[in-house]
Design an enzyme around this catalytic site. Structure first.
Site, PDB file in Angstrom:
ATOM      1  N   HIS A  56       0.879  -1.169   0.000  1.00 13.81           N
ATOM      2  CA  HIS A  56       0.000   0.000   0.000  1.00 13.81           C
ATOM      3  C   HIS A  56       0.919   1.222   0.000  1.00 13.81           C
ATOM      4  O   HIS A  56       1.999   1.188   0.604  1.00 13.81           O
ATOM      5  CB  HIS A  56      -0.827   0.089   1.276  1.00 13.81           C
ATOM      6  CG  HIS A  56      -1.744  -1.066   1.510  1.00 13.81           C
ATOM      7  ND1 HIS A  56      -1.344  -2.208   2.143  1.00 13.81           N
ATOM      8  CD2 HIS A  56      -3.055  -1.225   1.211  1.00 13.81           C
ATOM      9  CE1 HIS A  56      -2.365  -3.041   2.224  1.00 13.81           C
ATOM     10  NE2 HIS A  56      -3.413  -2.477   1.661  1.00 13.81           N
ATOM     11  N   ASP A  59       2.379   1.769   3.329  1.00 12.60           N
ATOM     12  CA  ASP A  59       3.316   0.773   3.872  1.00 12.60           C
ATOM     13  C   ASP A  59       4.738   1.252   3.577  1.00 12.60           C
ATOM     14  O   ASP A  59       5.679   0.948   4.310  1.00 12.60           O
ATOM     15  CB  ASP A  59       3.178  -0.592   3.195  1.00 12.60           C
ATOM     16  CG  ASP A  59       1.802  -1.220   3.378  1.00 12.60           C
ATOM     17  OD1 ASP A  59       1.095  -0.829   4.316  1.00 12.60           O
ATOM     18  OD2 ASP A  59       1.465  -2.103   2.562  1.00 12.60           O
ATOM     19  N   MET A  90       2.441  -5.896  -7.777  1.00 14.33           N
ATOM     20  CA  MET A  90       1.130  -5.323  -7.450  1.00 14.33           C
ATOM     21  C   MET A  90       1.299  -4.195  -6.449  1.00 14.33           C
ATOM     22  O   MET A  90       2.213  -4.221  -5.618  1.00 14.33           O
ATOM     23  CB  MET A  90       0.241  -6.429  -6.862  1.00 14.33           C
ATOM     24  CG  MET A  90      -1.130  -6.008  -6.389  1.00 14.33           C
ATOM     25  SD  MET A  90      -1.186  -5.475  -4.656  1.00 14.33           S
ATOM     26  CE  MET A  90      -1.790  -6.952  -3.854  1.00 14.33           C
ATOM     27  N   GLU A 183     -11.070  -6.426  -4.834  1.00 18.17           N
ATOM     28  CA  GLU A 183     -10.981  -7.491  -3.821  1.00 18.17           C
ATOM     29  C   GLU A 183     -12.222  -7.475  -2.947  1.00 18.17           C
ATOM     30  O   GLU A 183     -12.388  -6.605  -2.092  1.00 18.17           O
ATOM     31  CB  GLU A 183      -9.727  -7.283  -2.958  1.00 18.17           C
ATOM     32  CG  GLU A 183      -9.588  -8.382  -1.920  1.00 18.17           C
ATOM     33  CD  GLU A 183      -8.308  -8.271  -1.106  1.00 18.17           C
ATOM     34  OE1 GLU A 183      -7.359  -7.589  -1.546  1.00 18.17           O
ATOM     35  OE2 GLU A 183      -8.266  -8.863  -0.015  1.00 18.17           O
ATOM     36  N   LYS A 185     -14.996  -8.459  -0.046  1.00 19.48           N
ATOM     37  CA  LYS A 185     -15.014  -8.924   1.344  1.00 19.48           C
ATOM     38  C   LYS A 185     -16.392  -8.599   1.917  1.00 19.48           C
ATOM     39  O   LYS A 185     -16.908  -7.512   1.671  1.00 19.48           O
ATOM     40  CB  LYS A 185     -13.915  -8.218   2.156  1.00 19.48           C
ATOM     41  CG  LYS A 185     -13.723  -8.803   3.544  1.00 19.48           C
ATOM     42  CD  LYS A 185     -12.535  -8.190   4.273  1.00 19.48           C
ATOM     43  CE  LYS A 185     -12.320  -8.871   5.615  1.00 19.48           C
ATOM     44  NZ  LYS A 185     -11.260  -8.249   6.417  1.00 19.48           N
ATOM     45  N   GLU A 219      -9.884 -13.369  -2.286  1.00 19.55           N
ATOM     46  CA  GLU A 219      -9.069 -13.820  -1.146  1.00 19.55           C
ATOM     47  C   GLU A 219      -9.757 -15.000  -0.458  1.00 19.55           C
ATOM     48  O   GLU A 219     -10.951 -14.940  -0.136  1.00 19.55           O
ATOM     49  CB  GLU A 219      -8.866 -12.678  -0.145  1.00 19.55           C
ATOM     50  CG  GLU A 219      -8.156 -13.182   1.118  1.00 19.55           C
ATOM     51  CD  GLU A 219      -7.733 -12.080   2.080  1.00 19.55           C
ATOM     52  OE1 GLU A 219      -7.188 -11.065   1.614  1.00 19.55           O
ATOM     53  OE2 GLU A 219      -7.944 -12.253   3.294  1.00 19.55           O
ATOM     54  N   HIS A 222     -11.830 -14.221   2.621  1.00 18.58           N
ATOM     55  CA  HIS A 222     -13.002 -13.350   2.500  1.00 18.58           C
ATOM     56  C   HIS A 222     -14.252 -14.106   2.059  1.00 18.58           C
ATOM     57  O   HIS A 222     -15.340 -13.865   2.583  1.00 18.58           O
ATOM     58  CB  HIS A 222     -12.692 -12.188   1.559  1.00 18.58           C
ATOM     59  CG  HIS A 222     -11.608 -11.300   2.090  1.00 18.58           C
ATOM     60  ND1 HIS A 222     -11.113 -10.227   1.393  1.00 18.58           N
ATOM     61  CD2 HIS A 222     -10.908 -11.336   3.259  1.00 18.58           C
ATOM     62  CE1 HIS A 222     -10.157  -9.638   2.110  1.00 18.58           C
ATOM     63  NE2 HIS A 222     -10.015 -10.298   3.245  1.00 18.58           N
ATOM     64  N   ASP A 247      -5.351 -13.628  -3.534  1.00 17.08           N
ATOM     65  CA  ASP A 247      -4.830 -13.527  -2.169  1.00 17.08           C
ATOM     66  C   ASP A 247      -5.030 -14.866  -1.474  1.00 17.08           C
ATOM     67  O   ASP A 247      -6.164 -15.277  -1.183  1.00 17.08           O
ATOM     68  CB  ASP A 247      -5.559 -12.421  -1.383  1.00 17.08           C
ATOM     69  CG  ASP A 247      -5.007 -11.034  -1.688  1.00 17.08           C
ATOM     70  OD1 ASP A 247      -4.115 -10.920  -2.560  1.00 17.08           O
ATOM     71  OD2 ASP A 247      -5.463 -10.071  -1.040  1.00 17.08           O
ATOM     72  N   ASP A 257     -11.859 -12.116  10.404  1.00 16.91           N
ATOM     73  CA  ASP A 257     -10.867 -12.292   9.336  1.00 16.91           C
ATOM     74  C   ASP A 257      -9.539 -12.735   9.949  1.00 16.91           C
ATOM     75  O   ASP A 257      -8.833 -11.950  10.566  1.00 16.91           O
ATOM     76  CB  ASP A 257     -10.708 -10.957   8.607  1.00 16.91           C
ATOM     77  CG  ASP A 257      -9.769 -11.054   7.418  1.00 16.91           C
ATOM     78  OD1 ASP A 257      -9.470 -12.179   6.981  1.00 16.91           O
ATOM     79  OD2 ASP A 257      -9.355  -9.994   6.937  1.00 16.91           O
ATOM     80  N   ASP A 259      -6.818 -14.419   8.387  1.00 13.16           N
ATOM     81  CA  ASP A 259      -5.590 -14.250   7.582  1.00 13.16           C
ATOM     82  C   ASP A 259      -4.481 -15.215   8.001  1.00 13.16           C
ATOM     83  O   ASP A 259      -3.319 -14.828   8.149  1.00 13.16           O
ATOM     84  CB  ASP A 259      -5.074 -12.795   7.669  1.00 13.16           C
ATOM     85  CG  ASP A 259      -5.926 -11.819   6.883  1.00 13.16           C
ATOM     86  OD1 ASP A 259      -6.618 -12.246   5.935  1.00 13.16           O
ATOM     87  OD2 ASP A 259      -5.902 -10.620   7.215  1.00 13.16           O
ATOM     88  N   ASP A 289      -1.633 -13.167   1.326  1.00 15.82           N
ATOM     89  CA  ASP A 289      -2.140 -12.048   2.124  1.00 15.82           C
ATOM     90  C   ASP A 289      -2.521 -12.592   3.496  1.00 15.82           C
ATOM     91  O   ASP A 289      -3.686 -12.813   3.796  1.00 15.82           O
ATOM     92  CB  ASP A 289      -3.340 -11.392   1.445  1.00 15.82           C
ATOM     93  CG  ASP A 289      -3.708 -10.104   2.143  1.00 15.82           C
ATOM     94  OD1 ASP A 289      -2.882  -9.624   2.948  1.00 15.82           O
ATOM     95  OD2 ASP A 289      -4.810  -9.588   1.917  1.00 15.82           O
TER      96      ASP A 289
HETATM   97  C1  GLT Z   1      -5.784  -5.591   4.358  1.00 18.27           C
HETATM   98  C2  GLT Z   1      -6.854  -6.571   3.945  1.00 18.27           C
HETATM   99  C3  GLT Z   1      -6.477  -7.361   2.784  1.00 18.27           C
HETATM  100  C4  GLT Z   1      -6.275  -6.567   1.540  1.00 18.27           C
HETATM  101  C5  GLT Z   1      -5.161  -5.627   1.606  1.00 18.27           C
HETATM  102  C6  GLT Z   1      -5.166  -4.768   0.361  1.00 18.27           C
HETATM  103  S1  GLT Z   1      -5.058  -4.773   3.059  1.00 18.27           S
HETATM  104  O1  GLT Z   1      -4.773  -6.240   5.048  1.00 18.27           O
HETATM  105  O2  GLT Z   1      -7.138  -7.420   5.059  1.00 18.27           O
HETATM  106  O3  GLT Z   1      -7.369  -8.394   2.523  1.00 18.27           O
HETATM  107  O4  GLT Z   1      -5.907  -7.462   0.517  1.00 18.27           O
HETATM  108  O5  GLT Z   1      -5.647  -3.499   0.577  1.00 18.27           O
HETATM  109 MN    MN Z   2      -6.442  -9.477   0.805  1.00 24.07          MN
HETATM  110 MN    MN Z   3      -8.105 -10.808   4.719  1.00 25.34          MN
END
Ligand code: GLT
Ligand code: MN
Ligand code: MN
Length: 389
Positions: A56, A59, A90, A183, A185, A219, A222, A247, A257, A259, A289
């Site tokens: 980002h 970042d 990306m 993306e 979510k 993702e 998500h 992702d 979430d 991750d 991700d």
């Molecule tokens: C954030 C989010 C991710 C996204 C990123 C891109 S940032 O961490 O949880 O799923 O992919 O903005």
């Molecule tokens: Mn993501």
């Molecule tokens: Mn996520």
């Protein structure tokens, strides 16, 4: 044997600065790891064998950096890329962390916030392109509501569309070689987020001025949060020619979430995903991700990153075994067998075909009686995964 699970550039494994750089803050607890600089993160990723690093805008460049800070940070970052050979496939914009975006960026009720979000994104696109990015991700984490009293969802979509159209035109006007990847979510951080799933985003893309420029960045976590089958979403995006990025991570259905490391939760789902990506010939980044458990120090972060890539490569090898397993292949051939008698009814419509099909006698009872051996097939899948085949 272990060599074949060694990550190589051709595997296109990427991580975000925000992933391995995650300091382990959560809603209940303070950071557990000290922040690393972007240069340190590039070196960490090179150490573990990653191909690329994504970011980002903030970042890399803090939101209130001076132009001189920006130049210095960028120079140091590019030098680290040069030194390690890592690339930036990306980039994306942080449109969620700063309080200005508390009610969304492109869909905020405040026109000043919407305009600021466009300005920030154009600048971030310039930065991403300068670092070599070819895909630009839009994760609309704040684009939504807690209460539908606050925003008309159709108005929200109109604003979203206007922003993406504006930014597509900006990219064309600049002559950038850049595609957008939305993306989806369903929720978190907002109570409900617009463009909640792959399906919502695919339909939205068709309403844009330049649908050819815009695809998906699905993702795992998500779709899974919403209880959906991620592979099915990915397959639909692929089928539409819209799988621009992906992702990878993991997630338990119905939880916040998480991750998690790729493959940490549902190995069978991860297996079928890897098999799909490999068999269709997906050429994009395999972007992880995800972030290490909050229990970890930076050795644990490296173990996390290595684990994501290694699991992917092991599953790729398992997919090869599955596709070469004689018993599995025989079952699949049996399941999909075709004696050719339906050929006159297949393919496109004609009136003659329709008339012939309407008149054809089917033995419905016999068709319904046939067992399909999916139990055996699924057990064989488990046995491939468990390493006994
Ligand atoms: C954030 C989010 C991710 C996204 C990123 C891109 S940032 O961490 O949880 O799923 O992919 O903005
Ligand atoms: Mn993501
Ligand atoms: Mn996520």
């Amino acid at each position: 044997m272990s060599d074949m699970y060694e990550p190589k550039p051709e595997h296109k494994f990427t991580f975000g600065l925000w992933t391995v750089g995650n300091i382990g803050r959560d809603p209940f607890g303070e950071p557990v790891r000290h922040p690393l600089s972007p240069v340190e993160i590039v070196h960490l990723l090179a150490d573990v064998g990653a191909y690329g690093v994504n970011f980002h805008d903030n970042d890399l460049i803090p939101i209130d950096a001076t132009p001189a800070d920006r130049d210095r940070i960028l120079r140091e970052f590019k030098a680290a890329l040069q030194e390690t050979g890592l690339v930036v496939p990306m980039a994306t914009t942080n449109l969620f962390a700063d309080p200005v975006f508390k009610d969304g960026a492109f869909t905020s009720n405040d026109p000043k916030v919407r305009a600021y979000a466009l300005q920030k994104t154009m600048r971030a696109i310039d930065l991403g392109v300068e670092c070599g990015a070819k895909v630009y991700v839009f994760w609309g984490g704040r684009e939504g509501v807690e209460s539908d009293a606050a925003k008309d969802p159709q108005e929200g979509l109109k604003r979203y569309r206007e922003a993406i159209n504006f930014l597509c035109a900006y990219v064309k006007d600049q002559g950038y070689d850049l595609k957008f990847a939305l993306e989806p979510k369903p929720n978190e951080p907002r109570g409900d987020i617009y463009l909640a799933t792959v399906g919502h985003a695919l339909a939205f893309i068709n309403t844009l001025d330049h649908p050819d420029m815009v695809g998906l960045n699905p993702e795992v976590a998500h779709e899974t949060m919403a209880g959906l089958n991620f592979l099915h979403g990915v397959a639909q995006a692929w089928d539409a020619g819209k799988l621009f990025h992906i992702d990878l991570n993991d997630q338990v259905i119905g939880r916040y979430d998480q991750d998690f490391r790729f493959g940490a939760v549902n190995l069978k789902a991860a297996f079928f995903l890897v098999r799909f990506l490999e068999n269709v010939g997906y050429q994009g980044s395999r972007h992880f991700d995800a972030h290490a458990y909050r229990t970890e120090d930076y050795e644990g972060v490296k173990a996390f990153a290595r684990g994501c890539m290694r699991t992917y490569l092991i599953l790729k090898e398992k997919a090869r075994r599955f596709d070469e397993d004689a018993e599995i292949q025989a079952l699949l051939a049996e399941i999909t067998s075709d004696d050719g008698t339906m050929a006159p009814f297949q393919g496109g419509y004609s009136r003659d075909k329709a008339d012939a099909l309407k008149a054809h006698p089917f033995d419905r009872v016999a068709l319904g009686r046939r067992g399909l051996a999916y139990e055996r097939l699924d057990q064989l899948t488990n046995e491939v995964l468990l390493g006994v085949r």
